[in-house]
Write a protein that holds these residues in place. Structure first.
Motif, PDB file in Angstrom:
ATOM      1  N   MET A 282      57.462  41.299  43.967  1.00  0.00           N
ATOM      2  CA  MET A 282      56.061  41.163  44.314  1.00  0.00           C
ATOM      3  C   MET A 282      55.260  42.231  43.571  1.00  0.00           C
ATOM      4  O   MET A 282      55.672  43.372  43.477  1.00  0.00           O
ATOM      5  N   ILE A 283      54.114  41.839  43.063  1.00  0.00           N
ATOM      6  CA  ILE A 283      53.225  42.756  42.353  1.00  0.00           C
ATOM      7  C   ILE A 283      52.463  43.596  43.374  1.00  0.00           C
ATOM      8  O   ILE A 283      51.886  43.067  44.318  1.00  0.00           O
ATOM      9  N   VAL A 284      52.475  44.895  43.175  1.00  0.00           N
ATOM     10  CA  VAL A 284      51.712  45.803  44.034  1.00  0.00           C
ATOM     11  C   VAL A 284      50.509  46.277  43.236  1.00  0.00           C
ATOM     12  O   VAL A 284      50.655  46.831  42.153  1.00  0.00           O
ATOM     13  N   LYS A 285      49.326  46.009  43.758  1.00  0.00           N
ATOM     14  CA  LYS A 285      48.102  46.423  43.082  1.00  0.00           C
ATOM     15  C   LYS A 285      47.337  47.390  43.958  1.00  0.00           C
ATOM     16  O   LYS A 285      47.363  47.295  45.169  1.00  0.00           O
ATOM     17  N   GLU A 286      46.640  48.287  43.308  1.00  0.00           N
ATOM     18  CA  GLU A 286      45.785  49.251  43.984  1.00  0.00           C
ATOM     19  C   GLU A 286      44.409  49.180  43.347  1.00  0.00           C
ATOM     20  O   GLU A 286      44.297  48.974  42.134  1.00  0.00           O
TER      21      GLU A 286
ATOM     22  N   SER B 209      42.195  40.978  42.924  1.00  0.00           N
ATOM     23  CA  SER B 209      42.587  39.645  42.480  1.00  0.00           C
ATOM     24  C   SER B 209      43.978  39.723  41.869  1.00  0.00           C
ATOM     25  O   SER B 209      44.309  40.681  41.182  1.00  0.00           O
ATOM     26  N   TYR B 210      44.767  38.704  42.110  1.00  0.00           N
ATOM     27  CA  TYR B 210      46.118  38.670  41.564  1.00  0.00           C
ATOM     28  C   TYR B 210      46.239  37.656  40.432  1.00  0.00           C
ATOM     29  O   TYR B 210      47.335  37.298  40.039  1.00  0.00           O
ATOM     30  N   TYR B 211      45.113  37.185  39.925  1.00  0.00           N
ATOM     31  CA  TYR B 211      45.125  36.252  38.814  1.00  0.00           C
ATOM     32  C   TYR B 211      45.345  36.999  37.506  1.00  0.00           C
ATOM     33  O   TYR B 211      44.694  38.006  37.238  1.00  0.00           O
ATOM     34  N   ALA B 212      46.233  36.489  36.695  1.00  0.00           N
ATOM     35  CA  ALA B 212      46.471  37.051  35.363  1.00  0.00           C
ATOM     36  C   ALA B 212      45.372  36.569  34.417  1.00  0.00           C
ATOM     37  O   ALA B 212      44.707  35.555  34.676  1.00  0.00           O
ATOM     38  N   ASP B 213      45.195  37.288  33.332  1.00  0.00           N
ATOM     39  CA  ASP B 213      44.176  36.917  32.353  1.00  0.00           C
ATOM     40  C   ASP B 213      44.328  35.465  31.900  1.00  0.00           C
ATOM     41  O   ASP B 213      43.342  34.740  31.774  1.00  0.00           O
TER      42      ASP B 213
END
Length: 88
Positions: free
Chosen positions: A1-5, A56-60
């Motif tokens: 899972m991607i963890v973003k801050e 947002s968890y959308y990639a470019d």
């Protein structure tokens, strides 16, 4: 899972009393007038797909497909928004 801050934790959106999904300052303080169509589209998209922390968890690649933008247009729109958001 991607963890973003959040990049700037002090910039996490707080819902104002005059609730709106899109910040009223965009129109009332006329920021929208300085945005290109691509910047406006990107801003709206990011507001729509953001989680409760504004991430947002959308990639470019996915954003480009959704907004029918090429990489250069997306980069220009994003960098333009970053500059504009610093003055809010």
């Amino acid at each position: 899972m991607i963890v973003k801050e959040p990049v700037l934790k002090n910039r996490i959106r707080k819902i104002p009393k005059s609730f709106s999904w899109i910040d009223h300052r965009l129109v009332r303080q006329r920021y929208i007038e300085s945005c290109s169509h691509e910047q406006s589209a990107l801003y709206l998209f990011l507001v729509c797909v953001a989680d409760a922390r504004g991430l947002s968890y959308y990639a470019d690649k996915s954003i480009m497909k959704q907004l029918n933008m090429d990489m250069n247009t997306l980069r220009q729109a994003r960098s333009g928004l970053i500059v504009k958001m610093r003055i809010l």
